[in-house]
Design a protein around this motif. Sequence first.
Motif, PDB file in Angstrom:
ATOM      1  N   GLU A  45      33.132  30.620  46.816  1.00  7.96           N
ATOM      2  CA  GLU A  45      33.128  31.834  46.014  1.00  7.96           C
ATOM      3  C   GLU A  45      33.304  33.070  46.887  1.00  7.96           C
ATOM      4  OE1 GLU A  45      30.036  30.361  42.484  1.00  7.96           O
ATOM      5  OE2 GLU A  45      29.294  31.598  44.150  1.00  7.96           O
ATOM      6  N   GLN A  46      33.935  34.081  46.315  1.00  2.99           N
ATOM      7  CA  GLN A  46      34.025  35.393  46.946  1.00  2.99           C
ATOM      8  C   GLN A  46      33.760  36.462  45.887  1.00  2.99           C
ATOM      9  OE1 GLN A  46      37.862  35.673  48.877  1.00  2.99           O
ATOM     10  NE2 GLN A  46      37.238  34.395  50.599  1.00  2.99           N
ATOM     11  N   ASP A  47      33.305  37.614  46.332  1.00  2.91           N
ATOM     12  CA  ASP A  47      33.028  38.730  45.444  1.00  2.91           C
ATOM     13  C   ASP A  47      34.339  39.470  45.149  1.00  2.91           C
ATOM     14  OD1 ASP A  47      32.204  41.047  44.167  1.00  2.91           O
ATOM     15  OD2 ASP A  47      30.507  41.390  45.512  1.00  2.91           O
ATOM     16  N   ALA A  48      34.693  39.578  43.865  1.00  6.47           N
ATOM     17  CA  ALA A  48      35.946  40.246  43.499  1.00  6.47           C
ATOM     18  C   ALA A  48      35.977  41.695  43.970  1.00  6.47           C
ATOM     19  CB  ALA A  48      36.149  40.174  41.990  1.00  6.47           C
ATOM     20  N   GLU A  49      34.823  42.342  44.006  1.00  8.32           N
ATOM     21  CA  GLU A  49      34.776  43.720  44.487  1.00  8.32           C
ATOM     22  C   GLU A  49      35.180  43.790  45.953  1.00  8.32           C
ATOM     23  OE1 GLU A  49      34.350  47.823  44.160  1.00  8.32           O
ATOM     24  OE2 GLU A  49      34.403  46.267  42.616  1.00  8.32           O
ATOM     25  N   THR A  50      34.849  42.740  46.708  1.00  9.29           N
ATOM     26  CA  THR A  50      35.261  42.671  48.105  1.00  9.29           C
ATOM     27  C   THR A  50      36.779  42.620  48.220  1.00  9.29           C
ATOM     28  OG1 THR A  50      33.212  41.560  48.740  1.00  9.29           O
ATOM     29  CG2 THR A  50      35.086  41.303  50.222  1.00  9.29           C
ATOM     30  N   TRP A  51      37.425  41.881  47.298  1.00 10.51           N
ATOM     31  CA  TRP A  51      38.893  41.848  47.296  1.00 10.51           C
ATOM     32  C   TRP A  51      39.450  43.263  47.153  1.00 10.51           C
ATOM     33  CZ3 TRP A  51      39.181  37.829  42.741  1.00 10.51           C
ATOM     34  CH2 TRP A  51      38.706  36.593  43.191  1.00 10.51           C
ATOM     35  N   TRP A  52      38.892  44.006  46.204  1.00 12.49           N
ATOM     36  CA  TRP A  52      39.405  45.356  45.965  1.00 12.49           C
ATOM     37  C   TRP A  52      39.078  46.292  47.125  1.00 12.49           C
ATOM     38  CZ3 TRP A  52      42.778  48.452  44.462  1.00 12.49           C
ATOM     39  CH2 TRP A  52      42.544  49.822  44.365  1.00 12.49           C
ATOM     40  N   ILE A  88      40.152  32.286  40.371  1.00 15.52           N
ATOM     41  CA  ILE A  88      39.983  33.019  39.117  1.00 15.52           C
ATOM     42  C   ILE A  88      38.698  33.848  39.123  1.00 15.52           C
ATOM     43  CG2 ILE A  88      41.270  31.363  37.733  1.00 15.52           C
ATOM     44  CD1 ILE A  88      38.472  30.333  36.750  1.00 15.52           C
ATOM     45  N   VAL A  89      38.638  34.801  38.189  1.00 16.20           N
ATOM     46  CA  VAL A  89      37.427  35.589  37.968  1.00 16.20           C
ATOM     47  C   VAL A  89      37.400  36.000  36.501  1.00 16.20           C
ATOM     48  CG1 VAL A  89      38.506  37.801  38.576  1.00 16.20           C
ATOM     49  CG2 VAL A  89      36.021  37.508  38.829  1.00 16.20           C
ATOM     50  N   LEU A  98      32.256  39.454  35.816  1.00 15.72           N
ATOM     51  CA  LEU A  98      31.032  38.841  35.282  1.00 15.72           C
ATOM     52  C   LEU A  98      30.459  37.791  36.220  1.00 15.72           C
ATOM     53  CD1 LEU A  98      32.222  38.382  31.604  1.00 15.72           C
ATOM     54  CD2 LEU A  98      30.343  39.852  32.354  1.00 15.72           C
ATOM     55  N   CYS A  99      31.225  37.418  37.219  1.00 12.15           N
ATOM     56  CA  CYS A  99      30.799  36.361  38.143  1.00 12.15           C
ATOM     57  C   CYS A  99      31.545  36.556  39.452  1.00 12.15           C
ATOM     58  CB  CYS A  99      31.108  34.979  37.561  1.00 12.15           C
ATOM     59  SG  CYS A  99      32.875  34.699  37.263  1.00 12.15           S
ATOM     60  N   ARG A 100      31.172  35.794  40.434  1.00 12.95           N
ATOM     61  CA  ARG A 100      31.956  35.758  41.666  1.00 12.95           C
ATOM     62  C   ARG A 100      33.291  35.077  41.390  1.00 12.95           C
ATOM     63  NH1 ARG A 100      27.087  33.260  45.378  1.00 12.95           N
ATOM     64  NH2 ARG A 100      25.875  35.181  45.674  1.00 12.95           N
ATOM     65  N   GLY A 101      34.275  35.437  42.196  1.00 12.69           N
ATOM     66  CA  GLY A 101      35.545  34.751  42.091  1.00 12.69           C
ATOM     67  C   GLY A 101      35.394  33.302  42.524  1.00 12.69           C
ATOM     68  N   SER A 161      45.153  37.826  42.210  1.00 14.73           N
ATOM     69  CA  SER A 161      46.102  38.940  42.335  1.00 14.73           C
ATOM     70  C   SER A 161      46.121  39.801  41.083  1.00 14.73           C
ATOM     71  CB  SER A 161      47.506  38.419  42.656  1.00 14.73           C
ATOM     72  OG  SER A 161      47.956  37.529  41.657  1.00 14.73           O
ATOM     73  N   ASP A 162      45.854  39.196  39.907  1.00 16.34           N
ATOM     74  CA  ASP A 162      45.798  39.978  38.667  1.00 16.34           C
ATOM     75  C   ASP A 162      44.695  41.033  38.744  1.00 16.34           C
ATOM     76  OD1 ASP A 162      47.596  38.016  37.872  1.00 16.34           O
ATOM     77  OD2 ASP A 162      46.128  36.934  36.671  1.00 16.34           O
TER      78      ASP A 162
END
Length: 483
Positions: A45-52, A88-89, A98-101, A161-162
Motif C-alpha cells: 500500500e501507498q498513501d495517495a496523497e504521497t503520490w500527489w 487503485i484507490v 477513502l483508503c490507501r492506494g 495515474s487517474d
Amino acid sequence: MYVLGIDVGTQGVRGVVVDQRGKILTSSSVPFAYMNISIEEGYKEQDAETWWEATRDVVASIVRGMNHIGVSPEEIQAIAVDGTSGTIVALDSDHHALCRGIMYNDNRAVEEAEQVQSEGSVLAEKLGYKFNSSFALPKILWMKRQGRELYEKACYIIHQSDYIVGRLTGRYDVSDYSNALKSGYDLLERKWPGFIENGLGIDIQKLPHIVAPGTYIANVSETAAKNTGLSTTTAVMAGSTDGYASAIASGAILPGDFSTSIGTTLTIKGVVKEIIKDCQGRIYCHLHPDGYWMPGGASNTGGRCLNHYFPEKRFDDYNQLVEKLLPTNAIMYPLIGKGERFPFLCGDANAFILGKYSGDIELYGALIEGVAYTERLAYETLQELGCQVNDHIYVTGGAVRSKVWSQARANILNKVLRKPFTAEPAMGSAIIAASRTIFQNIGEAVSSMVMIHEEYQPQRENVKRYEERYQLYKQECKRRGYI
C-alpha cells in the motif's frame, strides 16, 4: 512548444519536459519515503496523497527550472501521466482518498481473482489473458467484500495515474484503456462488460469513463496551477500505465518491434498486427493507439534483486569490476519473495542458484545475468505464442545505465539492443501528450521524438558461452515445474 511527461512509479515520481524533437529542456524526480506502508503480510500500500505531493514537488521544480532559463510554463502545450498498472484507490464524493492506494503487486485478492476469472471467462478468452491478483478488478471486488462501508462511500474507484490527473484538472472520472485493461475493460467492444455489474455486483458508475491514450481530458485547474506554477492554458491528456509508456519511449512502433524495461521489475511489450492470446494468463495485449496490439507481461524479477542483495547500491563500482568475471560461475533465477507472473505463472516459484559465486562482485554479475536469462525465456515464450520478434530489442529502464549489463543481455538474448537517448516512462508520457497535440498520431510522435543513443551487438564467443548456461537455467526451471 513543449510537452510534459509525468511518471508515477513504485519508488517515486519523475517528470520531463521535452520539445517536438525529443530534446529535454528540464527534468526532476522525487522519491517516496516509503514504498510500502502496510504491515499486513502480502499487502502493498501507498498513501495517495504521497503520490500527489511528490508530483506537485516534481512539477514545481520543473517550472522553476524553466523560469530560470527564461521559458514560460505557458509554453507547455500538454501533459500526460503514467502510473503503475493495476494500482487503485477509492475516492469519496469530495475526491478524498477513502483508503490507501492498493498497489499492483499486492496479493490480497487471490480468491477474488478466481471469482473474477470465473465470471469474466468470456472476456478473458476473447482478449487472451487470465485475471490474477495483480489485476485491479479483483482488488475492487476485495474492497466490496472486505470493506463494504468503504465501498458504499466510494464515488470513484480509479487508477493511480487517474488520481494525479484529477489533482491536476479536477476531473477524476476519466481513465485510459491501457490502465483499464486490468480493471476488466473490453478493449474490443470499447465498453465495461456486463459481468462486472451483473456477475460481481460492482457498480459500473464507480468506474471511470474510458478513452484512448492521448485524448484530451481538461486543462490544468486554477488550484493545480497555484500549487505547481503550471499554466491553466496547458491541456492534460489521457496517459497510460508505466509499462505502456516505457514501450512507447523505447521506439518500438512497428509490428515485430519489442522493448524490455528493467527497473524494479522486468516488463516486456511489443507490437503485433493481431491480438495474441495466452490461456495460461502469462501475457496480455494492450491496444495500440494506431490500431495494432501490444502483447507483453511483467516478471517479478528485475532490478529489485540488486537492491535486495546490495542495499548500499554501489552499482557503479560493481559495473567497473564485474566485466572480467562474465560469464560467472553461478546461474541464478534471482526472484525476491515467492511467486512469478511471467515468463511462467507459478505462485509457488522460488529463487534458485546453480554453481557457486565468490564474493559480492561475482554475485552482482550472477544477478544481472539471471535477470537476462529470465528475459530470454520471456521472449521465447512470446514466440511460442505466435509473436514475431525482430532481431533487435529496444531497451529502457534503470538497467540501461549499466553498459556491462546491457552487453551481457545482448549476448544472452543474441540480439542487438537499441537504447534510446531518453530511456524512461516519463518520456513515453511526453510522447503520448504530443501525439494528438503537436502530431497527428503516436507513430508520428515516436518517429520524431525518439532518438537511438547506443546499440549493443552480440559478441559471438560470449553468445556461445551463455547459450550453455542458459540451457542449464531452462532445464532447472523445467525440473522445478515452472515451465
